[in-house]
Design an enzyme around this catalytic site. Structure first.
Site, PDB file in Angstrom:
ATOM      1  CG  ASN A  89      -1.516   1.327   1.536  1.00  0.00           C
ATOM      2  OD1 ASN A  89      -2.397   1.804   0.824  1.00  0.00           O
ATOM      3  ND2 ASN A  89      -1.023   1.996   2.580  1.00  0.00           N
ATOM      4  CB  SER A 142      -3.182   5.653  -8.451  1.00  0.00           C
ATOM      5  OG  SER A 142      -3.880   6.849  -8.746  1.00  0.00           O
ATOM      6  CE1 TYR A 158       1.034   7.957  -6.386  1.00  0.00           C
ATOM      7  CE2 TYR A 158      -0.581   8.844  -7.920  1.00  0.00           C
ATOM      8  CZ  TYR A 158      -0.277   8.113  -6.785  1.00  0.00           C
ATOM      9  OH  TYR A 158      -1.295   7.552  -6.044  1.00  0.00           O
ATOM     10  CB  ALA A 159       1.047   9.062 -13.959  1.00  0.00           C
ATOM     11  CB  ALA A 160       5.623   6.589 -15.052  1.00  0.00           C
ATOM     12  CE  LYS A 162       0.426   4.575  -6.369  1.00  0.00           C
ATOM     13  NZ  LYS A 162       0.660   3.589  -5.290  1.00  0.00           N
TER      14      LYS A 162
END
Ligand code: NAD
Length: 255
Positions: A89, A142, A158-160, A162
């Site tokens: 998490n 996410s 962060y996007a990459a 996740k």
């Protein structure tokens, strides 16, 4: 009780979503090793758990450091002799970012926190789970790992990372399936944890309204609504589910 006689590790268990998952697992009868880098947050979790604290082991440790990951796994094995569930998490965005300039000072730290730590933890529990011929891995990704953020927040790293968690989930599910180990992901939209609330409060009022308008369910998620999905994926109710991602974003990707 859906998780009676199970032992789980939950990383980032002092924070919003991890805490809700650790509590829900304990309510469902599991013993939980709650790991967080912030000892105070773990002590307050211990207080909240109260009479059921014999089902809780707190581990103040870094979920990105290989040595402490291995130490945590050894500790849980020596105390409880089994590891049935891992919830990866820990995560979040780090550093400054902008999608127009492609500047992302926090790239390495963000990938380490969200993706590399997740992989290292799976590696560390794979042996005991293989020996048991049983395991449940739940990775918290996410919706930002699949879709572009609807709030305009554009943390590329962060996007990459996740997105990487989603692909890690699928490939590891393939690798571990024959050993009775399932590996699934949850991809939340905005969740009203301290971190999520801070992100929400930074939005301009007009943007807040638009995001809500584009969310079919019309409200933002509570941590307990992610925890109930984690209970499902960790339980025998999800025995034939692996390599899957459950999107929990109130439906905004359908707007
Ligand atoms: N809140 C949201 O809106 C939202 C949305 C989508 C995905 N997520 C994801 O859900 C997860 C949990 O988010 P949250 O909102 O509960 O976050 P949070 O900030 O409330 O909790 C994160 C916890 O992780 C701990 N932590 C941070 N670095 C650590 C490390 N190196 N080792 C061990 N512990 C560490 C923190 O001390 C904190 O207790 C994250 O992976 C996040 O990316 C959150």
């Amino acid at each position: 009780m859906k998780l009676k006689n199970r032992v789980g590790i939950v990383t980032g268990a002092g924070g919003g979503i991890g805490r809700a998952i650790a509590q829900a697992f304990i309510e469902e009868g599991a013993r939980v090793a709650a790991l967080d880098i912030n000892l105070d947050s773990l002590l307050s979790l211990e207080q909240e758990v109260g009479a059921r604290s014999s089902q809780l082991m707190i581990c103040a440790s870094d979920a990105t450091a290989l040595e402490s990951i291995r130490d945590t796994v050894d500790l849980v094995m020596s105390k409880w002799g089994q590891i049935d569930i891992l919830v990866n998490n820990v995560g979040g965005g780090i550093g400054t970012h902008s999608d127009s300039t492609l500047v992302d000072e926090g790239w390495d730290a963000t990938v380490a926190l969200n993706l590399t730590g997740c992989f290292c933890f799976i590696q560390a529990v794979a042996d005991p789970m293989r020996r048991q011929k049983y395991g449940r891995v739940v990775n918290i990704s996410s919706s930002g790992g699949r879709y572009r953020s609807n709030t305009g927040a554009a943390n590329i790293a962060y996007a990459a990372a996740k997105g990487g968690v989603l692909q890690l989930t699928r490939t590891v599910a393939h690798a571990l399936g024959r050993d009775g180990i399932t590996v699934n992901a949850i991809a939340p939209g905005l969740v009203m944890t301290q971190a999520g609330r801070k992100e929400y409060e930074m939005l301009a009022p007009a943007l807040r309204e638009r995001v809500l308008r584009e969310t079919p369910l019309g409200y933002f998620c509570e941590p307990s609504e992610i925890a109930s999905i984690a209970v499902f994926l960790a339980s025998s109710d999800a025995s034939y589910v692996t390599g899957a991602t459950i999107l929990a974003n109130g439906g905004w990707c359908t707007s």
